[in-house]
Structure formats: structure tokens, C-alpha cells
Design a protein around this motif. Structure first.
Motif, PDB file in Angstrom:
ATOM      1  N   GLY A  22     -27.398   2.978  15.264  1.00 21.13           N
ATOM      2  CA  GLY A  22     -27.483   4.418  15.526  1.00 21.13           C
ATOM      3  C   GLY A  22     -28.889   4.907  15.800  1.00 21.13           C
ATOM      4  O   GLY A  22     -29.128   6.119  15.845  1.00 21.13           O
ATOM      5  N   PHE A  23     -29.819   3.986  16.010  1.00 25.58           N
ATOM      6  CA  PHE A  23     -31.208   4.357  16.285  1.00 25.58           C
ATOM      7  C   PHE A  23     -31.375   4.650  17.773  1.00 25.58           C
ATOM      8  O   PHE A  23     -30.688   4.073  18.626  1.00 25.58           O
ATOM      9  CB  PHE A  23     -32.171   3.258  15.848  1.00 25.58           C
ATOM     10  CG  PHE A  23     -32.037   2.859  14.398  1.00 25.58           C
ATOM     11  CD1 PHE A  23     -31.846   3.807  13.402  1.00 25.58           C
ATOM     12  CD2 PHE A  23     -32.099   1.529  14.026  1.00 25.58           C
ATOM     13  CE1 PHE A  23     -31.726   3.436  12.068  1.00 25.58           C
ATOM     14  CE2 PHE A  23     -31.979   1.145  12.702  1.00 25.58           C
ATOM     15  CZ  PHE A  23     -31.801   2.103  11.715  1.00 25.58           C
ATOM     16  N   GLU A  24     -32.323   5.512  18.095  1.00 20.06           N
ATOM     17  CA  GLU A  24     -32.594   5.902  19.474  1.00 20.06           C
ATOM     18  C   GLU A  24     -33.582   4.941  20.133  1.00 20.06           C
ATOM     19  O   GLU A  24     -34.420   4.338  19.462  1.00 20.06           O
ATOM     20  CB  GLU A  24     -33.177   7.317  19.509  1.00 20.06           C
ATOM     21  CG  GLU A  24     -32.226   8.387  19.024  1.00 20.06           C
ATOM     22  CD  GLU A  24     -31.100   8.654  20.004  1.00 20.06           C
ATOM     23  OE1 GLU A  24     -31.350   8.617  21.221  1.00 20.06           O
ATOM     24  OE2 GLU A  24     -29.969   8.901  19.543  1.00 20.06           O
ATOM     25  N   LEU A  25     -33.488   4.866  21.456  1.00 23.17           N
ATOM     26  CA  LEU A  25     -34.455   4.117  22.245  1.00 23.17           C
ATOM     27  C   LEU A  25     -35.483   5.082  22.817  1.00 23.17           C
ATOM     28  O   LEU A  25     -35.210   6.269  22.977  1.00 23.17           O
ATOM     29  CB  LEU A  25     -33.758   3.376  23.388  1.00 23.17           C
ATOM     30  CG  LEU A  25     -32.763   2.298  22.996  1.00 23.17           C
ATOM     31  CD1 LEU A  25     -32.085   1.731  24.231  1.00 23.17           C
ATOM     32  CD2 LEU A  25     -33.436   1.187  22.199  1.00 23.17           C
ATOM     33  N   SER A  26     -36.650   4.557  23.140  1.00 24.66           N
ATOM     34  CA  SER A  26     -37.698   5.317  23.817  1.00 24.66           C
ATOM     35  C   SER A  26     -37.741   4.921  25.271  1.00 24.66           C
ATOM     36  O   SER A  26     -37.356   3.807  25.634  1.00 24.66           O
ATOM     37  CB  SER A  26     -39.074   5.014  23.209  1.00 24.66           C
ATOM     38  OG  SER A  26     -39.165   5.507  21.914  1.00 24.66           O
ATOM     39  N   GLY A  27     -38.266   5.800  26.101  1.00 28.34           N
ATOM     40  CA  GLY A  27     -38.533   5.488  27.492  1.00 28.34           C
ATOM     41  C   GLY A  27     -37.350   5.668  28.398  1.00 28.34           C
ATOM     42  O   GLY A  27     -36.203   5.741  27.970  1.00 28.34           O
ATOM     43  N   GLY A  28     -37.663   5.777  29.664  1.00 29.41           N
ATOM     44  CA  GLY A  28     -36.647   5.791  30.702  1.00 29.41           C
ATOM     45  C   GLY A  28     -35.745   7.008  30.718  1.00 29.41           C
ATOM     46  O   GLY A  28     -35.644   7.744  29.754  1.00 29.41           O
ATOM     47  N   ILE A  29     -35.111   7.176  31.827  1.00 28.38           N
ATOM     48  CA  ILE A  29     -34.168   8.275  31.968  1.00 28.38           C
ATOM     49  C   ILE A  29     -32.735   7.795  31.867  1.00 28.38           C
ATOM     50  O   ILE A  29     -31.829   8.572  31.683  1.00 28.38           O
ATOM     51  CB  ILE A  29     -34.372   9.024  33.294  1.00 28.38           C
ATOM     52  CG1 ILE A  29     -34.258   8.074  34.478  1.00 28.38           C
ATOM     53  CG2 ILE A  29     -35.704   9.739  33.307  1.00 28.38           C
ATOM     54  CD1 ILE A  29     -34.271   8.747  35.833  1.00 28.38           C
TER      55      ILE A  29
END
Length: 144
Positions: free
Chosen positions: A125-132
Motif C-alpha cells: 500500500g506504499f506510494e511510488l515517486s516519479g513519473g506520470i
């Protein structure tokens, strides 16, 4: 009647203790990485070993990107030999993190694999960084 589970007997406790203790010297998990980041306990370098396009589409926050095929002594020259690297790739279906760990160990750096990779990170359930591109399939690609 013996089940398929117990058809092969479990190892003796002393052997199981050694086995599972040893695994912890090679592996960490997404939850421990996340908790360490949240606590500010950053005594390791988190390394995304996927290709740059996969990294750009989404990566674990705080991770540096060095594709496994580019890990060399020259690329890592700025890091002391005591630097602990935690490597990850797309997920359990990819051995890119294992290949990167072999290279790091051969260069005499301590290394652990973040088991589960991007797939495990998202599963927690963790978020990723970067990108659209935020879709799971877009972010997980390996390119290694």
C-alpha cells in the motif's frame, strides 16, 4: 495419513534457526525499508536496479537508479566499502535484484535484497515517486 506439507519432515530447530537467521542477513522487506525511511534511519543506500524508463515511471521514494548492468567499481567509487546497499527490481518474477546483489558483493559491498521489489512495495500500500504513469503495470517494468 500424512499431508503433502509434512511428507518431508521439517528441519531440526537448530537447523531452521540457522537457515532463517541467515536469510535475514541477505534480505529485508518493503515494510522495514518504509519504516526505516519514516524514522529517518537511513544507514543504507536504496538502489533501484531497473532500467531508467521503468524508474522514471515510478520508483520507491528515496531510491537511486543504477541499472544492474551498469554497476561497476567506477560507478560506485564515491561510496565507501562499508556502504550497505539495498537493491530491488520489479518484483518476485524478476532476478535483476539478485544479479545486482552478486555484482555488489563481488565489489565487496554489503548488500541486501528488498524482497518483493516494486510489486511488494505496492502490495504493502506504499506510494511510488516519479513519473506520470501511476498504473501498477506501467510502474513495475524491469528493463534489466
Amino acid at each position: 495419513m500424512t499431508s503433502l506439507v509434512s511428507a518431508v519432515p521439517a528441519a531440526a530447530s537448530v537447523v531452521a534457526l540457522m537457515h532463517f537467521s541467515n536469510r535475514l542477513t541477505f534480505e529485508t522487506d518493503c515494510s522495514d525499508v518504509f519504516a526505516s525511511q519514516q524514522a529517518g534511519d537511513l544507514d543504507f543506500v536504496l538502489l533501484d536496479v531497473r532500467g531508467p524508463h521503468a524508474y522514471e515511471r515510478g520508483h520507491v521514494p528515496g531510491a537511486l537508479n543504477i541499472p544492474g548492468r551498469l554497476i561497476t567499481a567506477d560507478v560506485l567509487a564515491a561510496y565507501p566499502k562499508s556502504t550497505l546497499f539495498v537493491v530491488y527490481c520489479a518484483g518476485p518474477h524478476c532476478n535483476g535484484a539478485n544479479k545486482a546483489a552478486v555484482k555488489l558483493a563481488a565489489l565487496e559491498y554489503p548488500v541486501k535484497e528488498m524482497i518483493g521489489g516494486v510489486t511488494g512495495w505496492l502490495d504493502e500500500g506504499f506510494e511510488l515517486s516519479g513519473g506520470i504513469e501511476r498504473s501498477v503495470s506501467a510502474a513495475i517494468g524491469c528493463e534489466c
